[in-house]
Design an enzyme around this catalytic site. Structure first.
Site, short mmCIF file in Angstrom:
data_model
loop_
_atom_site.label_atom_id
_atom_site.label_comp_id
_atom_site.label_asym_id
_atom_site.label_seq_id
_atom_site.Cartn_x
_atom_site.Cartn_y
_atom_site.Cartn_z
N PRO A 124 98.03 -14.06 33.47
CA PRO A 124 97.91 -12.74 34.08
C PRO A 124 97.85 -12.71 35.59
O PRO A 124 96.84 -12.39 36.17
CB PRO A 124 96.64 -12.15 33.46
N GLU A 125 98.93 -13.06 36.28
CA GLU A 125 99.09 -12.61 37.65
C GLU A 125 100.02 -11.41 37.53
O GLU A 125 100.42 -11.04 36.43
CB GLU A 125 99.62 -13.75 38.54
N LYS A 175 97.67 -6.44 39.05
CA LYS A 175 97.28 -6.97 37.74
C LYS A 175 96.79 -5.87 36.82
O LYS A 175 96.19 -6.15 35.78
CB LYS A 175 96.19 -8.03 37.92
N ARG A 219 87.06 -19.85 43.69
CA ARG A 219 88.27 -20.22 42.95
C ARG A 219 88.80 -21.54 43.50
O ARG A 219 88.59 -21.86 44.66
CB ARG A 219 89.36 -19.13 43.12
#
Length: 283
Positions: free
Chosen positions: A2-3, A51, A258
DNA sequence: GCCTTATGTTCAC
DNA sequence: TGAACCTAAGGCT
């Protein structure tokens, strides 16, 4: 994956059922009240921004979906088998049924609610092949590192951890360089590259790949790459492996929560800029 | 088969 | 800063 490109793909999938009556249910139970609002209404169509995915129903309902890290769509024939796992929402059309599992967000919004979501999001590089002027003006002022800005959905919508790592490597940019220190020309190139790679992602099923036939080449890449076969990305998830340009190890480091991947040699820090992770030595 | 990890975001502390 | 959300691929045994 999911980008932003995944959500565009998802919108395309939903749109194959546009114009049909939708039978909306909540097998898991957590979407029950909202499902009742739109159940039996006609599905107009779907679109995405960054997104975020939006499903429009008559007369004026929009289901807003964010997949988060785990969210998944499952396309099934109608009649569909028993729901598998935690199915937040099941939408039955005449010939197809779509299950939504594990999204971070799945809610019914009115027009104002949709606008509130959009107001929080930056421009989507998938939708525009050129960087908007307002975006360029804003980037010229931001002191935050470009590696942080690219992940900030308020500034630019749709880029995730894979595309971030890859576009910065391909442009030879240090993730730690302040956004405002990139020239407007560089921002335009970065935008165009992102647009190109994500557009490929929309067409290409399977995981994100930035190394593919016809793809733009990274700055400084030798004409012949050794050991580049079967490679799908240049630096993403390739910590300690040799950089395709210099042969030195690709680095990985937690950066604002991240994992960031980059080559400290081919994405050099400009003089005077400090790597906030403390990994790269400034010359 | 089991364990780790992950393309993301929100919320509680 | 860390937990929660909840799925599935990949690495390992």
């Amino acid at each position: 994956m999911p980008e932003g490109h995944s959500l565009k793909r998802a919108a395309n999938m939903w749109n194959r059922n546009a114009g049909q009556i939708a039978h909306v249910s909540s097998p898991q139970g957590r979407f029950a009240e909202s499902a009742a609002l739109v159940d039996g209404h006609r599905f107009r169509g779907a679109w995405s921004h960054g997104k975020h995915l939006f499903l429009e129903f008559e007369p004026d309902y929009t289901i807003h979906i964010h997949l988060g890290l785990y969210g998944k769509h499952h396309q099934l024939p109608t009649p569909a088998p028993e729901p598998k796992g935690a199915v937040r929402m099941r939408v039955r059309f005449k010939n197809r049924t779509i299950d939504l599992n594990g999204p971070t967000r799945c809610e019914v919004l009115d027009k104002a609610g949709v606008q509130t979501v959009l107001d929080r999001l930056g421009p989507d590089p998938l939708k525009l092949d050129e960087a908007p002027a307002a975006f360029l003006e804003r980037m010229a002022k931001l002191k935050a590192p470009v590696g942080k800005i690219l992940m900030d959905q308020n500034e630019i919508a749709g880029i995730g951890n894979v595309y971030r790592a890859e576009v910065l490597f391909m442009r030879g940019l240090s993730p730690f360089k302040p956004a405002k220190d990139l020239s407007t020309e560089e921002w335009k190139k970065l935008w165009a590259l992102t647009h190109e790679l994500m557009s490929h992602g929309v067409e290409h099923s399977g995981g994100i790949e930035t190394v593919y036939s016809g793809a733009p080449k990274p700055l400084g890449l030798p004409p012949v790459i050794k050991a580049a076969c079967a490679r799908r990305t240049y630096v993403y998830k390739r910590a300690t492996q040799p950089c395709v340009i210099c042969g030195g190890p690709v680095r990985a480091k937690d950066f604002y929560g991240r994992m960031l991947y980059w080559c400290p040699v081919d994405q050099p820090l400009p003089a005077g800029v400090v790597d906030p992770t403390g990994v790269t030595k400034s010359e």
